[in-house]
Design a protein around this motif. Structure first.
Motif, mmCIF file in Angstrom:
data_model
loop_
_atom_site.group_PDB
_atom_site.id
_atom_site.type_symbol
_atom_site.label_atom_id
_atom_site.label_comp_id
_atom_site.label_asym_id
_atom_site.label_seq_id
_atom_site.Cartn_x
_atom_site.Cartn_y
_atom_site.Cartn_z
ATOM 1 N N GLN A 79 -6.620 94.723 28.181
ATOM 2 C CA GLN A 79 -5.513 93.806 28.130
ATOM 3 C C GLN A 79 -4.012 94.565 28.237
ATOM 4 O O GLN A 79 -3.179 94.020 28.852
ATOM 5 C CB GLN A 79 -5.622 92.842 26.977
ATOM 6 C CG GLN A 79 -6.497 92.076 26.878
ATOM 7 C CD GLN A 79 -6.976 91.363 25.593
ATOM 8 O OE1 GLN A 79 -6.413 91.554 24.468
ATOM 9 N NE2 GLN A 79 -7.574 89.911 25.853
ATOM 10 N N ASP A 131 -3.517 95.915 31.679
ATOM 11 C CA ASP A 131 -2.760 95.012 32.523
ATOM 12 C C ASP A 131 -1.589 94.564 32.368
ATOM 13 O O ASP A 131 -0.710 94.591 33.284
ATOM 14 C CB ASP A 131 -3.777 93.427 32.304
ATOM 15 C CG ASP A 131 -4.962 93.296 32.991
ATOM 16 O OD1 ASP A 131 -5.144 93.829 34.098
ATOM 17 O OD2 ASP A 131 -6.091 92.871 32.274
ATOM 18 N N GLY A 188 -3.855 90.270 34.647
ATOM 19 C CA GLY A 188 -5.093 89.947 33.947
ATOM 20 C C GLY A 188 -6.368 90.560 34.675
ATOM 21 O O GLY A 188 -7.389 90.307 34.236
ATOM 22 N N PHE A 189 -6.096 91.551 35.719
ATOM 23 C CA PHE A 189 -7.249 91.881 36.359
ATOM 24 C C PHE A 189 -8.233 92.577 35.547
ATOM 25 O O PHE A 189 -9.682 92.376 35.685
ATOM 26 C CB PHE A 189 -6.789 92.754 37.692
ATOM 27 C CG PHE A 189 -7.931 93.503 38.215
ATOM 28 C CD1 PHE A 189 -8.488 92.738 39.531
ATOM 29 C CD2 PHE A 189 -8.236 94.676 38.197
ATOM 30 C CE1 PHE A 189 -9.654 93.529 40.201
ATOM 31 C CE2 PHE A 189 -9.378 95.455 38.849
ATOM 32 C CZ PHE A 189 -9.812 94.731 39.859
ATOM 33 N N GLU A 217 -8.796 92.825 32.262
ATOM 34 C CA GLU A 217 -9.407 91.925 31.430
ATOM 35 C C GLU A 217 -10.311 90.846 32.084
ATOM 36 O O GLU A 217 -11.568 91.023 31.422
ATOM 37 C CB GLU A 217 -8.427 90.931 30.818
ATOM 38 C CG GLU A 217 -8.824 90.023 29.831
ATOM 39 C CD GLU A 217 -7.880 89.097 29.135
ATOM 40 O OE1 GLU A 217 -8.236 88.017 28.438
ATOM 41 O OE2 GLU A 217 -6.743 89.174 29.371
ATOM 42 N N ARG A 218 -10.159 90.281 33.101
ATOM 43 C CA ARG A 218 -11.081 89.398 33.831
ATOM 44 C C ARG A 218 -12.463 90.483 34.082
ATOM 45 O O ARG A 218 -13.545 89.907 33.978
ATOM 46 C CB ARG A 218 -10.641 88.809 34.911
ATOM 47 C CG ARG A 218 -9.632 87.763 34.660
ATOM 48 C CD ARG A 218 -9.374 86.824 35.836
ATOM 49 N NE ARG A 218 -8.604 87.633 36.978
ATOM 50 C CZ ARG A 218 -7.279 87.966 37.094
ATOM 51 N NH1 ARG A 218 -6.656 87.474 36.118
ATOM 52 N NH2 ARG A 218 -7.063 88.461 37.983
ATOM 53 N N LEU A 219 -12.219 91.567 34.762
ATOM 54 C CA LEU A 219 -13.101 92.252 34.905
ATOM 55 C C LEU A 219 -14.193 92.882 33.862
ATOM 56 O O LEU A 219 -15.377 92.820 33.805
ATOM 57 C CB LEU A 219 -12.790 93.603 35.743
ATOM 58 C CG LEU A 219 -13.987 94.501 36.409
ATOM 59 C CD1 LEU A 219 -14.923 93.716 37.433
ATOM 60 C CD2 LEU A 219 -13.101 95.590 37.359
ATOM 61 N N LYS A 236 -14.571 91.374 31.100
ATOM 62 C CA LYS A 236 -15.181 90.127 30.334
ATOM 63 C C LYS A 236 -16.477 89.907 31.550
ATOM 64 O O LYS A 236 -17.716 89.664 30.892
ATOM 65 C CB LYS A 236 -14.227 88.916 30.418
ATOM 66 C CG LYS A 236 -13.306 88.888 29.501
ATOM 67 C CD LYS A 236 -12.457 87.694 29.099
ATOM 68 C CE LYS A 236 -11.509 87.757 27.988
ATOM 69 N NZ LYS A 236 -10.619 86.541 27.955
ATOM 70 N N LYS A 237 -16.423 90.071 32.652
ATOM 71 C CA LYS A 237 -17.526 89.639 33.570
ATOM 72 C C LYS A 237 -18.554 90.689 33.450
ATOM 73 O O LYS A 237 -19.671 90.588 33.354
ATOM 74 C CB LYS A 237 -17.080 89.813 35.046
ATOM 75 C CG LYS A 237 -18.195 89.755 35.993
ATOM 76 C CD LYS A 237 -17.684 89.597 37.266
ATOM 77 C CE LYS A 237 -18.771 89.551 38.433
ATOM 78 N NZ LYS A 237 -19.811 88.233 38.250
ATOM 79 N N LYS A 263 -20.303 90.357 29.876
ATOM 80 C CA LYS A 263 -21.108 89.085 29.906
ATOM 81 C C LYS A 263 -22.302 89.381 30.499
ATOM 82 O O LYS A 263 -23.438 88.898 30.203
ATOM 83 C CB LYS A 263 -20.162 88.012 30.878
ATOM 84 C CG LYS A 263 -21.075 86.618 30.577
ATOM 85 C CD LYS A 263 -20.375 85.678 31.267
ATOM 86 C CE LYS A 263 -21.172 84.501 31.306
ATOM 87 N NZ LYS A 263 -20.241 83.106 32.071
#
Length: 277
Positions: free
Chosen positions: A58, A61, A68-69, A71-73, A75-76, A79
């Protein structure tokens, strides 16, 4: 996601981090200083040797203005990996550690578990789960145990409370086999083990597990675990305090030689339960 695909995805994360850092005209050290890690850490993120924690992604970013690139990557990728989010980073650190020290008050540590013992633990915690789900959990845990069989394995030292030897997880036959497996690792000098006996009485960290890890090029880290949660700590004051409590536990525990004798005796006690049942 298979291990190879997951590693390739983290390599993409690292390549993108390097590209966007260079576009921002920042060195690894400069970016590291702004996100509160070392420049060496940034280099390891870029090489996919080490995975950042969420707060670091974070901050990256924020500094690189990537909307947020990362952070999103992150989390993916988290997950789609086989471990709980709070434990995924611990597994990565185990692979990087030069030394691992554990204290286990009630359950044999995951790195030492046999498939049968692990299966019994997962069944106890997931009584309505399908066989397929349980077997997936066992497979993932067994993947972790390979760490202690590698030629480049970290030094591993654990203290088990005697409670962990006596609870017949999965029944006496499974428990006997589990303890015999630990004894074999000790005799092969792949691990150092001590047992904290009932007679030791009160001690630091009563009922609380802990894992301490040392690294070649990073500060030591402590992992503690609660109910469906875990904490990674590297604050120097907390690290020193936790090491002190671990040293007290080791001092109160039996010697490795006496511990091996107690582990083998406990295994025989479980075997006798099998023969008389």
């Amino acid at each position: 996601m298979a291990n190879g695909s997951r590693q390739a995805a983290w390599e993409f994360f690292g390549a993108e981090l390097k590209r966007r850092r260079e576009n921002a005209a920042l060195t690894q050290a400069e970016l590291g200083a702004r996100v509160f890690v070392s420049g060496g850490y940034i280099g390891q993120f870029e090489q996919a040797i080490r995975k950042p924690q969420l707060d670091v992604a974070q901050r990256i970013d924020e500094i690189l203005q990537t909307d947020g690139f990362f952070e999103r990557l992150w989390k993916k990728l988290i997950k789609e990996q086989p471990y709980a989010a709070y434990f995924a980073h611990v597994v990565e650190l185990e692979r990087l550690a030069t030394e691992i020290y554990e204290y286990a008050p009630t359950v044999i540590p995951g790195l030492l578990q046999t498939p049968e013992y692990a299966r019994a633990v997962f069944l106890a915690g997931n009584p309505f789960a399908t066989d397929e789900y349980i077997e997936d959990l066992v497979r993932v845990r067994m993947d972790r145990t390979r760490l202690l069989k590698d030629a480049t394995r970290p030094k591993y030292w654990a203290v088990l409370h005697e409670t962990a030897l006596r609870i017949p997880v999965g029944g006496p036959a499974i428990m006997a086999h589990q303890l015999e497996y630990i004894a074999s690792l000790m005799r092969e000098r792949k691990v150092v083990m001590q047992v904290l006996p009932f007679a030791a009485g009160a001690h630091p960290r009563m009922g609380k597990m802990m894992k301490l890890m040392n690294f070649e090029d990073a500060p030591p880290t402590i992992y503690t675990e609660g109910v469906a949660s875990g904490s990674l700590l590297d604050d120097p004051t907390l690290v020193r305090r936790t090491w002190a409590s671990y040293d007290h536990i080791r001092a109160a525990a039996l010697s490795p030689e006496a511990s091996l004798a107690l582990i083998e005796s406990a295994a025989e006690d479980h075997r006798r339960c099998v023969s008389t049942s």
